[in-house]
Design a protein around this motif. Sequence first.
Motif, PDB file in Angstrom:
ATOM      1  N   THR A 127       8.448  -4.764  -1.651  1.00  8.00           N
ATOM      2  CA  THR A 127       8.847  -5.013  -0.502  1.00  8.00           C
ATOM      3  C   THR A 127       7.773  -5.773   0.477  1.00  8.00           C
ATOM      4  N   LEU A 129       6.793  -4.398   3.359  1.00 11.31           N
ATOM      5  CA  LEU A 129       5.856  -3.135   3.589  1.00 11.31           C
ATOM      6  C   LEU A 129       4.926  -2.912   2.692  1.00 11.31           C
ATOM      7  N   GLU A 130       5.410  -2.838   1.300  1.00 14.59           N
ATOM      8  CA  GLU A 130       4.615  -2.458   0.262  1.00 14.59           C
ATOM      9  C   GLU A 130       3.315  -3.553   0.082  1.00 14.59           C
ATOM     10  N   TYR A 157      -3.835  12.572   2.676  1.00 13.62           N
ATOM     11  CA  TYR A 157      -3.339  11.189   2.222  1.00 13.62           C
ATOM     12  C   TYR A 157      -1.776  11.026   3.269  1.00 13.62           C
ATOM     13  N   GLU A 161      -1.503   7.854   5.048  1.00 14.10           N
ATOM     14  CA  GLU A 161      -0.304   6.658   4.718  1.00 14.10           C
ATOM     15  C   GLU A 161       0.383   6.450   5.896  1.00 14.10           C
ATOM     16  N   ILE A 165       1.149   2.637   7.532  1.00 11.42           N
ATOM     17  CA  ILE A 165       2.338   1.973   7.760  1.00 11.42           C
ATOM     18  C   ILE A 165       2.462   1.666   9.078  1.00 11.42           C
ATOM     19  N   ALA A 181      11.140  -5.696   6.816  1.00 12.40           N
ATOM     20  CA  ALA A 181      10.023  -4.720   5.936  1.00 12.40           C
ATOM     21  C   ALA A 181      10.584  -4.450   4.850  1.00 12.40           C
ATOM     22  N   ASP A 182      11.788  -3.939   4.769  1.00 12.75           N
ATOM     23  CA  ASP A 182      12.276  -3.351   3.427  1.00 12.75           C
ATOM     24  C   ASP A 182      12.877  -4.297   2.438  1.00 12.75           C
TER      25      ASP A 182
ATOM     26  N   ARG B 303       3.834   6.476  -5.675  1.00 11.91           N
ATOM     27  CA  ARG B 303       3.901   6.533  -3.951  1.00 11.91           C
ATOM     28  C   ARG B 303       2.331   6.668  -3.590  1.00 11.91           C
ATOM     29  N   PRO B 443      11.965   0.652  -4.302  1.00 13.60           N
ATOM     30  CA  PRO B 443      10.723   0.421  -3.748  1.00 13.60           C
ATOM     31  C   PRO B 443       9.945   1.847  -3.457  1.00 13.60           C
ATOM     32  N   SER B 444       8.748   1.959  -3.361  1.00 14.21           N
ATOM     33  CA  SER B 444       8.114   3.170  -3.255  1.00 14.21           C
ATOM     34  C   SER B 444       8.038   3.597  -1.904  1.00 14.21           C
ATOM     35  N   ILE B 445       8.545   2.765  -0.833  1.00  6.31           N
ATOM     36  CA  ILE B 445       8.461   3.489   0.185  1.00  6.31           C
ATOM     37  C   ILE B 445       9.173   2.498   1.028  1.00  6.31           C
ATOM     38  N   ALA B 446      10.029   2.936   2.611  1.00  4.47           N
ATOM     39  CA  ALA B 446      10.635   2.066   3.124  1.00  4.47           C
ATOM     40  C   ALA B 446      10.285   2.554   4.883  1.00  4.47           C
ATOM     41  N   LEU B 447      10.814   1.403   5.252  1.00  6.42           N
ATOM     42  CA  LEU B 447      10.240   1.574   6.968  1.00  6.42           C
ATOM     43  C   LEU B 447      11.583   2.253   7.532  1.00  6.42           C
ATOM     44  N   ARG B 450      15.900   2.425   2.427  1.00  3.38           N
ATOM     45  CA  ARG B 450      15.260   1.989   1.202  1.00  3.38           C
ATOM     46  C   ARG B 450      16.399   1.278   0.426  1.00  3.38           C
TER      47      ARG B 450
END
Lengths: 302, 463
Positions: A127, A129-130, A157, A161, A165, A181-182, B303, B443-447, B450
């Motif tokens: 994504t 964001l990633e 951590y 993180e 973000i 973003a996703d 993650r 995805p490993s993370i989402a704003l 997901r």
Amino acid sequence: MTSAAPALLEVEHLTMRFGGLIAVNDLSFSASHSEITALIGPNGAGKTTVFNCITGFYKPTEGRIGLVHGDPRLWSEIDALTLGGERKLTRADGTLFLLERMPEYLVAHRAKVARTFQNIRLFSGMTVLENLLVAQHNSLMIASGYTVLGVLGLGRYASAERAAIEKARDWLARIGLVERADDPAGALPYGAQRRLEIARAMCTEPTLLCLDEPAAGLNPRETAALNELILSIRDEYKTSVLLIEHDMSVVMEISDHVVVLDYGVKIADGPPEAVRNDQKVIAAYLGVADEEVAAAEAEVGL
Amino acid sequence: MRAFGARPAGTVSRVEFVGAVKDAAIAAVLAFGLFLPLIGLRTTQDIRNELTLETRWPLLFTLIGIVAAGSLVNSLVIAPWRARREAKPRVEHPAAARFRTAFSRWFAPFAIGFVIAYPMLALWLSGMQGAVKWVDNFGIQILIYVMLGFGLNIVVGLAGLLDLGYVAFYAVGAYSYALIAKEFGLSFFTLLPLAGMLAALWGLMLGFPVLRLRGDYLAIVTLAFGEIIRLVIINWVPVTNGYAGISGIPRPTFFGIPFNASDEGFAAVFGLPFSPIYRGIFLYYIILALALLTAYVTTRLRRLPIGRAWEALREDEIACRSLGINTTNTKLTAFAIGAMFGGFAGSFFAARQGFISPESFTFLESATIVAIVVLGGMGSQIGVAIAAVAMIGGTEILRELDFLKAVFGSGFDPTQYRMLLFGLAMVLIMIWKPRGLIATREPSIALAKRKAIAGALVKEGRG
């Protein structure tokens, strides 16, 4: 050197040969602190090769590429450092790097030189964001205790993180991609991918940002937005920019200093106005010998 | 063709009918060429031990007829039906959509609940004697491969490094446990981490020379590495006992209580009648715990920055380096962590079998594990688990096809067709789902929200 600002990057006698082909021949130029330096020239002039040498992707055949963080007086040490065989010299007031001696990931990680690519290289299956979090890998890696603490859920951590973000969100707001973003980066339209690549490079907190044809394939409106973005990078983040570009509206509008290459040789170096009227530059771009410029110009109606 | 038709989509025109007949004729000719030597002709030994050639025309032409008819049905019925379906706008029924979200939400917890209850279910449904087969042959066997699949998934699915020699780490884990346990008498749970670490060390040793290789070249070198380990095991007879293998490997004990028929054995201590099922259930829960641990650690790693760097490496290595990621270390950690889980599985395997030999660590094992990862959908843990159940459970189930004797007569031996059916199933699944059972990336993370990423955007890695 034309400007008064102290040099950040100093390229000296850079030569790059691929077998019998001399892509860059004895090139010297410098880029100053908080300035936008443009590297222009016709196709095949060796601009991207220069970029690859600066960012460590190529090892130059000859030449020296110095970069200073902090006190410009460190430049006086460069000859001693070159003879000494070390990669860098660290003092309390700054660090002097010899980029030609460093592998590409250390150029990015230690010397803080970030880059984008002519053909966009995003992590298309991850994504947006990633993509921006991968750019903050090294600081997050330390926060996760080199993975050991992170797996056990210890240490700081989680907060690191969150901060990462937040930083990514700031950049997304700046390039107008918060809503996406996703979404996977590969699904973005071309112009957005270009902006995202710049944001990703900026997330590494560089002192020098190298942009390889950032305006390629953009429409005039997107190009204007890009100009603004690059100027804000220079003014707000105090990041120097080294720019390869064919779009003269970008080069002439935003650069503080222009270096012109043709067949791997520097043919002009100076402020944009001076370069624009340089006979050699015009000849190179029109593809004719110096003395035929007037005739050629008349022919194309300049 | 359909562009200038007033004809509704999906009906068959004259031109298409002629084309379909042509296709069927071509298929029949191809089938004739293929089946003539395989089925049409047959050599038999007569009473004087002479080979005679026998022809089986009816069978041959029946098969060719089936192929031609199949081709006709496909082009006249199935293809138009599919075209109609494609042409229709895909609107998912809201109930179906609800079911799908509920399914993806609850599948993993339900599956974990099921595998925890599985030995009890087996005991309840098939009794003490029958359950041994279901727990040991099915449960433990499948879970070993689930674990191996999870381990290899880190290397192949996340980091995109095609490793065809994964069985080497399985072997290192197995021999580490077997040799050290026999020599020093250390217990299974002491040696489990040690075997994992030794395998991880070998993962690093494989990782260093292959760092510069990509794609096909990496695959070939890892394949060779797997063979080297096997050949060393075969030839280093003083240590590994060569082909004869190592027997009498100590079995895991229940906090010091062995599972045997003696007075100190598990059954006697707990006042139960002796049965091999107790050991089976105990081992089942050990491997289940190991597999869940692997899944949990992998989920966490994804993650963490290291996991994202692995996936970024799979997507674009050059971009990774331009962002200051040390790709050497990133690749080595992928190899080492993947190898560590392989080593855990290997030492469990040795402890469960009580006997190991180089026969258990052939290339076929590596290929099976790679097939599980690819079939499951690279990077997807649930996909890998389903694929392991289908592949290992499927081949075991195919042993139980005695009912086919009723169809084809008593001379029919279903086990002979096991691998054939299995191969056919794999081909069909790869046509139906070319990117594996779970073709999307989570995805490993989402704003905000997901969203699964379509497999077409996700790269498979070039090594």
